[in-house]
Write a protein that holds these residues in place. Structure first.
Motif, PDB file in Angstrom:
ATOM      1  N   CYS A   1      -7.539 -11.713  25.501  1.00 18.26           N
ATOM      2  CA  CYS A   1      -6.623 -11.277  26.759  1.00 18.26           C
ATOM      3  C   CYS A   1      -5.016 -10.465  26.105  1.00 18.26           C
ATOM      4  CB  CYS A   1      -6.282 -11.159  28.258  1.00 18.26           C
ATOM      5  SG  CYS A   1      -5.553 -12.728  28.032  1.00 18.26           S
ATOM      6  N   ARG A   2      -4.289 -11.131  25.003  1.00 13.42           N
ATOM      7  CA  ARG A   2      -3.102 -11.698  24.707  1.00 13.42           C
ATOM      8  C   ARG A   2      -2.701 -12.089  25.709  1.00 13.42           C
ATOM      9  NH1 ARG A   2      -3.173  -9.899  19.793  1.00 13.42           N
ATOM     10  NH2 ARG A   2      -0.805  -9.650  20.079  1.00 13.42           N
ATOM     11  N   ARG A   3      -2.776 -13.062  26.438  1.00 10.46           N
ATOM     12  CA  ARG A   3      -1.956 -13.523  27.474  1.00 10.46           C
ATOM     13  C   ARG A   3      -1.176 -14.789  26.473  1.00 10.46           C
ATOM     14  NH1 ARG A   3      -3.039 -10.472  32.513  1.00 10.46           N
ATOM     15  NH2 ARG A   3      -1.210 -11.850  33.296  1.00 10.46           N
ATOM     16  N   TRP A   4      -0.413 -14.892  27.595  1.00 10.93           N
ATOM     17  CA  TRP A   4       0.425 -16.690  26.581  1.00 10.93           C
ATOM     18  C   TRP A   4       0.321 -17.091  28.237  1.00 10.93           C
ATOM     19  CZ3 TRP A   4       2.201 -18.696  22.678  1.00 10.93           C
ATOM     20  CH2 TRP A   4       2.520 -18.313  21.063  1.00 10.93           C
ATOM     21  N   PHE A   5       0.063 -17.994  28.038  1.00 13.95           N
ATOM     22  CA  PHE A   5      -0.200 -19.594  28.777  1.00 13.95           C
ATOM     23  C   PHE A   5       0.288 -20.969  28.578  1.00 13.95           C
ATOM     24  CE2 PHE A   5      -4.266 -21.014  27.797  1.00 13.95           C
ATOM     25  CZ  PHE A   5      -4.925 -20.031  27.152  1.00 13.95           C
ATOM     26  N   ASN A   6      -0.166 -21.763  29.160  1.00 14.43           N
ATOM     27  CA  ASN A   6       0.513 -22.872  29.103  1.00 14.43           C
ATOM     28  C   ASN A   6      -1.322 -23.899  29.314  1.00 14.43           C
ATOM     29  OD1 ASN A   6       2.291 -21.901  28.405  1.00 14.43           O
ATOM     30  ND2 ASN A   6       3.370 -22.776  30.609  1.00 14.43           N
ATOM     31  N   VAL A   7      -1.369 -25.503  28.711  1.00  7.93           N
ATOM     32  CA  VAL A   7      -2.204 -26.064  28.502  1.00  7.93           C
ATOM     33  C   VAL A   7      -1.334 -27.489  28.056  1.00  7.93           C
ATOM     34  CG1 VAL A   7      -4.113 -27.310  26.928  1.00  7.93           C
ATOM     35  CG2 VAL A   7      -3.924 -24.586  26.796  1.00  7.93           C
ATOM     36  N   ILE A   8      -2.341 -28.441  29.202  1.00  8.98           N
ATOM     37  CA  ILE A   8      -1.706 -29.681  29.210  1.00  8.98           C
ATOM     38  C   ILE A   8      -2.646 -30.452  28.391  1.00  8.98           C
ATOM     39  CG2 ILE A   8      -1.541 -31.678  30.315  1.00  8.98           C
ATOM     40  CD1 ILE A   8       0.122 -29.671  31.509  1.00  8.98           C
ATOM     41  N   ARG A   9      -2.324 -30.808  27.081  1.00  7.15           N
ATOM     42  CA  ARG A   9      -3.340 -31.681  25.798  1.00  7.15           C
ATOM     43  C   ARG A   9      -3.205 -32.919  26.628  1.00  7.15           C
ATOM     44  NH1 ARG A   9      -3.070 -32.595  20.348  1.00  7.15           N
ATOM     45  NH2 ARG A   9      -1.300 -31.102  20.160  1.00  7.15           N
ATOM     46  N   ASP A  10      -4.105 -34.243  25.813  1.00  4.47           N
ATOM     47  CA  ASP A  10      -3.336 -35.367  25.437  1.00  4.47           C
ATOM     48  C   ASP A  10      -3.625 -35.647  24.496  1.00  4.47           C
ATOM     49  OD1 ASP A  10      -3.874 -38.468  24.779  1.00  4.47           O
ATOM     50  OD2 ASP A  10      -4.383 -38.571  27.486  1.00  4.47           O
ATOM     51  N   THR A  11      -3.078 -35.645  23.669  1.00  2.00           N
ATOM     52  CA  THR A  11      -2.270 -36.078  22.884  1.00  2.00           C
ATOM     53  C   THR A  11      -3.110 -36.879  21.275  1.00  2.00           C
ATOM     54  OG1 THR A  11      -0.221 -36.652  22.520  1.00  2.00           O
ATOM     55  CG2 THR A  11      -0.523 -34.540  21.742  1.00  2.00           C
ATOM     56  N   GLY A  12      -3.646 -37.905  22.027  1.00  4.42           N
ATOM     57  CA  GLY A  12      -3.896 -38.915  22.177  1.00  4.42           C
ATOM     58  C   GLY A  12      -5.403 -39.417  21.715  1.00  4.42           C
ATOM     59  N   THR A  13      -5.954 -38.025  22.551  1.00  5.94           N
ATOM     60  CA  THR A  13      -7.879 -37.552  22.869  1.00  5.94           C
ATOM     61  C   THR A  13      -8.032 -36.177  22.490  1.00  5.94           C
ATOM     62  OG1 THR A  13      -8.032 -37.850  25.270  1.00  5.94           O
ATOM     63  CG2 THR A  13      -7.881 -40.102  24.338  1.00  5.94           C
ATOM     64  N   HIS A  14      -7.006 -35.460  22.185  1.00  2.00           N
ATOM     65  CA  HIS A  14      -7.378 -35.083  22.258  1.00  2.00           C
ATOM     66  C   HIS A  14      -7.535 -33.970  23.265  1.00  2.00           C
ATOM     67  CE1 HIS A  14      -7.088 -32.758  18.056  1.00  2.00           C
ATOM     68  NE2 HIS A  14      -5.782 -33.381  18.418  1.00  2.00           N
ATOM     69  N   GLU A  15      -8.081 -34.226  24.921  1.00  2.00           N
ATOM     70  CA  GLU A  15      -8.617 -34.100  25.724  1.00  2.00           C
ATOM     71  C   GLU A  15      -7.725 -33.048  26.550  1.00  2.00           C
ATOM     72  OE1 GLU A  15      -9.221 -35.013  30.540  1.00  2.00           O
ATOM     73  OE2 GLU A  15      -8.425 -36.781  28.940  1.00  2.00           O
TER      74      GLU A  15
ATOM     75  N   TYR B   1      -2.734 -23.616  32.746  1.00  2.00           N
ATOM     76  CA  TYR B   1      -2.083 -22.764  33.845  1.00  2.00           C
ATOM     77  C   TYR B   1      -0.998 -21.499  32.986  1.00  2.00           C
ATOM     78  CZ  TYR B   1       1.969 -25.769  32.062  1.00  2.00           C
ATOM     79  OH  TYR B   1       2.659 -26.722  31.865  1.00  2.00           O
ATOM     80  N   ARG B   2      -0.976 -20.870  34.376  1.00  2.00           N
ATOM     81  CA  ARG B   2      -0.432 -18.924  33.579  1.00  2.00           C
ATOM     82  C   ARG B   2       1.453 -19.724  33.851  1.00  2.00           C
ATOM     83  NH1 ARG B   2      -3.500 -15.216  36.823  1.00  2.00           N
ATOM     84  NH2 ARG B   2      -5.664 -15.575  36.418  1.00  2.00           N
ATOM     85  N   VAL B   3       1.556 -18.842  32.730  1.00  2.08           N
ATOM     86  CA  VAL B   3       3.410 -18.514  32.986  1.00  2.08           C
ATOM     87  C   VAL B   3       4.115 -18.767  34.210  1.00  2.08           C
ATOM     88  CG1 VAL B   3       5.289 -17.697  31.888  1.00  2.08           C
ATOM     89  CG2 VAL B   3       3.349 -17.223  30.710  1.00  2.08           C
ATOM     90  N   GLY B   4       4.974 -19.169  35.082  1.00  2.00           N
ATOM     91  CA  GLY B   4       5.097 -19.231  35.792  1.00  2.00           C
ATOM     92  C   GLY B   4       4.919 -20.274  36.412  1.00  2.00           C
ATOM     93  N   GLU B   5       3.752 -20.435  36.690  1.00  3.34           N
ATOM     94  CA  GLU B   5       3.033 -21.903  37.261  1.00  3.34           C
ATOM     95  C   GLU B   5       3.922 -23.171  36.995  1.00  3.34           C
ATOM     96  OE1 GLU B   5      -1.306 -19.953  38.750  1.00  3.34           O
ATOM     97  OE2 GLU B   5      -0.929 -21.566  37.162  1.00  3.34           O
ATOM     98  N   GLN B   6       3.591 -24.859  37.651  1.00  5.00           N
ATOM     99  CA  GLN B   6       3.767 -25.496  37.275  1.00  5.00           C
ATOM    100  C   GLN B   6       2.768 -26.726  36.471  1.00  5.00           C
ATOM    101  OE1 GLN B   6       7.283 -26.798  36.611  1.00  5.00           O
ATOM    102  NE2 GLN B   6       7.239 -24.181  36.546  1.00  5.00           N
ATOM    103  N   PRO B   7       3.068 -27.622  35.527  1.00  3.82           N
ATOM    104  CA  PRO B   7       2.143 -28.983  34.991  1.00  3.82           C
ATOM    105  C   PRO B   7       0.835 -29.176  36.379  1.00  3.82           C
ATOM    106  CG  PRO B   7       4.113 -28.804  33.422  1.00  3.82           C
ATOM    107  CD  PRO B   7       4.444 -28.188  35.530  1.00  3.82           C
ATOM    108  N   ALA B   8       1.491 -28.895  37.080  1.00  7.60           N
ATOM    109  CA  ALA B   8       0.728 -29.908  38.009  1.00  7.60           C
ATOM    110  C   ALA B   8      -0.248 -28.694  38.514  1.00  7.60           C
ATOM    111  CB  ALA B   8       1.296 -29.705  39.653  1.00  7.60           C
ATOM    112  N   ASP B   9      -0.295 -27.670  38.543  1.00  7.10           N
ATOM    113  CA  ASP B   9      -1.203 -26.486  38.755  1.00  7.10           C
ATOM    114  C   ASP B   9      -2.373 -26.173  37.682  1.00  7.10           C
ATOM    115  OD1 ASP B   9       0.624 -25.807  40.895  1.00  7.10           O
ATOM    116  OD2 ASP B   9       1.915 -24.124  39.309  1.00  7.10           O
ATOM    117  N   ALA B  10      -2.448 -26.870  36.428  1.00 14.06           N
ATOM    118  CA  ALA B  10      -3.066 -26.423  35.348  1.00 14.06           C
ATOM    119  C   ALA B  10      -4.557 -27.167  36.178  1.00 14.06           C
ATOM    120  CB  ALA B  10      -2.941 -28.016  34.483  1.00 14.06           C
ATOM    121  N   ARG B  11      -5.160 -26.611  35.639  1.00 16.27           N
ATOM    122  CA  ARG B  11      -6.595 -27.000  36.372  1.00 16.27           C
ATOM    123  C   ARG B  11      -7.677 -26.176  34.783  1.00 16.27           C
ATOM    124  NH1 ARG B  11      -5.159 -23.038  38.630  1.00 16.27           N
ATOM    125  NH2 ARG B  11      -6.594 -21.066  38.625  1.00 16.27           N
TER     126      ARG B  11
END
Lengths: 943, 92
Positions: free
Chosen positions: B63-77, B82-92
């Motif tokens: 879809c060519r949309r930018w968005f954000n991801v929470i990644r655990d850099t230690g485990t790659h989980e 979450y979308r642009v404009g949302e906060q990390p707490a909105d991640a799902r």
């Protein structure tokens, strides 16, 4: 070894011929290359890499340290194929190259293919644990893929006489397989190796589809197929591998791993004449018991442990097999070929060794669980003192290790554990519940005593007591590494090469680690072993590439005019994925001659170029002008519809990113052109800012690169050609000015014509819908004939623009060059744009930054190589400070001499000075000049 | 190979995406008022931490949309998207 007609899982009734090292041998359907060689008495399969010692087959699986062969010939040959995995067939050809293979002589794209798959539960390994897990998961309703590297399901059960529910274990395997095959949500892949585990359940498999069949039976199917599976749950049931013991001449053909000897009996009906077993664990007693049951003379079991107890020891005693406890094999004897004839047995309390004649020594130092797929994703491992082996440590989301891979030995234990793991995995994917799932199977395993923590035999000769048979590393080699001050297993590995072989040192690494720990008086649990990295098993590049070779490696983009270029003998250049005409040689012209002719035509008459590949981005919306102002260094919002302006954009760090002409089509509608190679990146860049920084702007971006074909008509006679092509279009200077757009009918085609020039000459760029490109081109070519119109390619384009000092992104710039370095101060508008702040960082204000200048070699015939370094003095000693480099260098037809562009420190203040290019064979003096070398007054632009 | 959840399209394989570095690093509103050091910090300095990390991804081949991801850099989980404009707490 000799073949027993009533044993093994091969087809004794049929046989065929195959070739090994030029010898014609006989095999049965079901034979691997290893079993076929043993059956034919090929005890020596090749020689070792460093010491040229004769070597034979060691075991019946892929951990064998040197059962590796060159399979096939010529274009289809493949190196280092695992003899225990390779199945032979009529006409099969192989060569004994145990360490250094040959590459195929041709690339082919039809032998290998790839596919993708998704599942709930992927079970790797179809032994008792894996089969149990797959069955319960499938019964719970999960989509299951079950893979096993062998030709048949059963895992270690294939090489045993074990019972399950008082029946031969293989009956249970057949029953489970039938139930799985009856389930449409189960995929069973045999001859398939899971070789890589990525993140979030991305597991790569390699399936040997027709590799085991003669060419005539492959029916056009691929030889191998790589599967990229995405699974919710991964069950690792990859079993365990046996490790050897270390003593002098333990590499003789005839010295094998104990479970391998047992496997060759049960799977292929192969037995030696006289067997001696040398062990540190109970499991090897099964080999003695099974082979005694097949009529083999079991001369002795030599056990390093004192007074071992347990049901298997008791059973061996009942069979009358002599057991020598607290004893070891300290050396071996061989015949003229080096093949085993006797072992020398000694008490571990000392004494004179006793020679025992035998043609096979079955060795077991214990078992190492195999759980690479857990280690690939940073799963941990820990040394289990009781098992004397590494087991998985901790758990990872979506990955479950079961059976002997998890250190659970014994068929009943593996079935129970696999059952539980299968239920848990299915439940995790929303299928069934562990609470009221089926009850785990009953059953007891033989009571086995502890494995001795034993590596090398005390007092054995160390030069030929091998720790790693593949790499020819003996105890003496490890001694040398440790004695030199190395104290980390990773360093021992690299110093000695222990464990670095193409079989991945499966039989060597744990022993090498234990020797290291003991040398330093450390606990092996702390020392550990060297890392297990992907791939779990080597794969040929061909099978990883699949069909992505040649033209299928990367998309090839061509313009609608491309067929004309091909028909007219163009030589092409790759620009990104595009094929662009580089030059159009005539007759016997070389590139230099063709380019001189093409350039002269443009400067003196008229030329034409296919400019369709230039990136084109449609920018629409009421804020389009504002949006472009924020990205380009110049102002675009002040452009009037029907006009065009050249623009440069920077990265946030102020470095030039791309350039191009922006056309304003209407108040709310622009078209931005980009470099051919930069189009995708610029669109991404624009999208990024639009979506994440300025989502409030009303702007829409669309790539229209492939919607338009563009033909540039360039040169003093361009106006005359245009007058013929578009009689209704007023092309006079007053009516159609530089950087103006006109909609017009050109050669009968609705067109958008722009006066844009990348050569300094009078030029018209005619844009038409892509499908009309060829028709337009042909019409331009025909209309231009009276004027001698000359098609030219990218090389001439580069020369023509360089004469005018126009830079090319990626040629004059390299990500360290700002607009100021290029002398584009006049393009920096008084407004904010991305990267502007960077242009006054202290580093940007240095007066010794490399700046764009023109260069003229003092000898007008000398053409410098692009990339040549520039220095201050003709006389120099290395090292000499470099003050710049040549970015473009050509011969100019217009000026009758060579010239170039260069980036030179403080260059703009050095115009008129002479600097030097030190080359391998000469030093060239060059004069620094203004970058605009030709037509400095810009008189040619309007014709 | 990651399986990344695009907030607009659902889970897709990593080759469909393009990485965009640390999330929530906005282009300064008025760059001209920043000192060289402050500007350089924006340009060149990013967190490199072990554990949960908010980063930008673009569904380039979708879809060519930018968005954000929470990644655990230690485990790659990949903890969530979450979308642009949302906060990390909105991640799902």
């Amino acid at each position: 070894m000799k073949r027993l007609d009533d044993r093994g899982r091969i087809d004794h009734d049929h046989s065929f011929e195959f070739t090994y090292d030029g010898r014609t041998l006989t095999a049965h359907p079901g034979d691997t290359l290893a079993s076929a060689l043993l059956a034919n008495g090929v005890d020596v399969i090749g020689t070792s890499v460093l010491m040229s010692r004769p070597r034979g087959v060691v075991t019946d699986n892929v951990t064998d340290p040197h059962a590796l062969a060159q399979v096939g010939t010529g274009a289809v040959t493949e190196p280092l194929m695992r003899m225990n995995e390779v199945e032979v067939f009529a006409g099969f050809e192989a060569e004994g190259r145990l360490h250094q293979g040959l590459l195929p002589t041709e690339r082919e794209s039809t032998r290998f293919e790839k596919r993708f798959a998704h599942c709930d539960v992927l079970v790797v390994g179809a032994g008792p644990a894996g089969l149990s897990a797959a069955l319960v998961a499938a019964d719970a309703g999960a989509r299951v893929i079950l893979v096993d590297s062998q030709a048949h399901l059963g895992g270690a059960l294939l090489g045993s006489e074990k019972l399950i529910d008082n029946q031969p274990a293989m009956r249970w395997v057949v029953d489970v397989e039938a139930r799985l095959r009856a389930n449409p949500d189960v995929t069973i892949l045999t001859r398939t190796t899971a070789f890589n585990n990525g993140d979030q359940g991305a597991v790569a498999l390699m399936e040997r589809v027709t590799e085991h069949l003669p060419e005539s039976e492959r029916e056009g199917r691929a030889v191998r197929r790589m599967w990229q599976v995405r699974t919710h749950e991964l069950v690792v049931a990859t079993g365990a591998t046996e490790r050897p013991l270390v003593f002098a001449d333990n590499d003789r053909p005839g010295v094998m791993l104990a479970a391998g000897v047992r496997g060759f009996l049960h799977r292929f009906g192969l037995v030696p004449e006289k067997l001696v077993v040398f062990t540190a664990c109970d499991d090897a007693y099964r080999t003695a018991i099974d082979l005694a049951g097949a009529g083999v003379a079991v001369e002795m079991i030599v056990d390093v442990r004192k007074d071992p107890q347990g049901s298997l020891i008791k059973r061996a005693r009942e069979l009358g097999i002599e057991i020598r406890d607290n004893a070891a094999v300290i050396g071996t004897d061989g015949d003229a070929d080096g093949v085993l004839t006797a072992v020398r047995v000694t008490s571990l309390d000392g004494g004179v060794p006793e020679a025992i004649a035998c043609d096979c020594l079955a060795v077991s130092g214990g078992w190492d669980p195999l759980f690479d797929l857990h280690l690939h994703v940073s799963g941990g491992s820990r040394w289990n003192r009781k098992l004397v082996g590494f087991v998985p440590d901790g758990s990872l989301p979506g990955i479950r290790v079961t059976g002997s891979a998890a250190g659970i030995f014994g068929t009943a234990g593996c079935r129970r554990d696999g059952h539980v793991v299968g239920l848990v995995a299915a439940e995790a994917t929303g299928h069934g519940t562990t609470a009221d799932g089926p009850v785990a199977p009953e059953g007891h395993d033989a009571n086995e005593g502890p494995t001795a923590d034993f590596v090398d035999v005390p007092g054995t000769e160390r030069i030929h007591a091998f720790v790693d048979q593949h790499r020819d590393v003996a105890l003496a080699g490890v001694d040398r590494a440790l004695g030199s001050g190395i104290h980390h297993v990773e360093h021992v590995k690299r110093y000695t090469l222990v464990g670095t072989g193409t079989e991945q040192g499966r039989t060597a690494k744990v022993n090498a680690g234990r020797l290291t720990a003991r040398h330093f008086g450390l606990d092996f649990a702390e020392v550990g072993i060297s890392n297990a990295r992907p791939l779990a098993q080597p794969m040929t590049f061909g099978s990883l590439a699949g069909r992505s070779l040649g033209v299928r490696f990367d998309p090839v983009r061509t313009t609608s005019i491309h067929p004309w270029h091909v028909a007219h003998g163009a030589i092409f250049e790759d620009v990104g994925q595009w094929k662009r005409p580089w030059f159009f040689p005539q007759g016997s012209e070389d590139m230099d001659a063709a380019v001189l002719r093409e350039c002269a035509a443009v400067r003196e008459g008229v030329g034409m170029m296919d400019a369709s590949t230039l990136g084109k981005i449609d920018v629409k919306g009421k804020d389009a002008g504002e949006f472009l102002d924020r990205l380009y260094t110049g102002v675009m919002s002040s452009l009037k519809p029907g006009r065009a302006r050249y623009g440069v954009m920077c990265k946030a760090d102020g470095m030039v990113m791309d350039d191009g002409v922006v056309l304003r089509l209407a108040d709310d509608h622009f078209m931005a052109t980009t470099t051919t190679g930069g189009a995708a990146g610029v669109l991404d860049w624009m999208e990024d800012f639009l979506q994440t920084e300025w989502p409030d702007l009303d702007v829409w971006l669309t790539s229209v690169t492939e919607q338009w074909a563009t033909v540039a008509v360039v040169g003093p006679k361009a106006r005359e050609v245009m007058a013929v092509l578009a009689p209704e279009l007023d092309v006079t200077q007053d009516a159609f000015k530089f950087m103006q757009l006109e909609d017009a009918v050109v050669a009968g085609i609705e067109s958008r014509v722009a006066r844009i020039s990348f050569s300094g000459e009078l030029a018209f760029e005619i844009n038409v819908p892509m499908t009309y490109g060829l028709a337009l081109w042909e019409a331009v070519y025909a209309a231009g004939q009276p004027f001698g119109i000359t098609p030219y390619g990218t090389e001439s384009m580069h020369v023509l623009r360089a004469e005018k000092g126009y830079f090319i992104v990626g040629q004059e710039t390299d990500g360290t060059v700002t607009p100021l370095d290029l002398g584009l101060d006049w393009m920096i508008a008084d407004k904010e744009f991305v990267g502007r702040r960077s242009l006054r960082r202290s580093d940007m204000l240095r007066d010794d930054r490399k700046q764009l200048v023109g260069i003229l070699p003092v000898d007008p015939k000398d053409r410098l190589p692009e990339g040549a370094q520039l220095i201050d003095s003709a006389e120099y000693e290395i090292p000499v400070p470099m003050i710049g480099h040549v970015t473009s260098s050509y011969e100019s037809s217009a000026m009758g001499r060579t010239f170039g562009l260069a980036l030179v420190r403080g260059g703009r203040n050095r115009i008129g000075e002479t600097i030097y290019a030190p080359l391998a064979d000469r030093t060239v003096a060059v004069e620094i000049v203004d970058p605009v070398i030709f037509d400095q007054e810009g008189a040619r632009r309007d014709g | 190979m990651f399986e990344i959840r695009c907030p607009y399209c659902g889970p897709r394989d990593e080759p469909e995406f393009k990485y965009g570095g640390q999330a929530h690093v906005a282009y300064p509103a008025d760059p001209e008022v920043l000192s060289d050091e402050e500007w350089a910090r924006f340009l060149f300095v990013r967190d490199n931490s072990r554990g949960r990390y908010a980063e930008r991804w673009n569904h380039a081949a979708g879809c060519r949309r930018w968005f954000n991801v929470i990644r655990d850099t230690g485990t790659h989980e990949l903890v969530g998207s979450y979308r642009v404009g949302e906060q990390p707490a909105d991640a799902r």
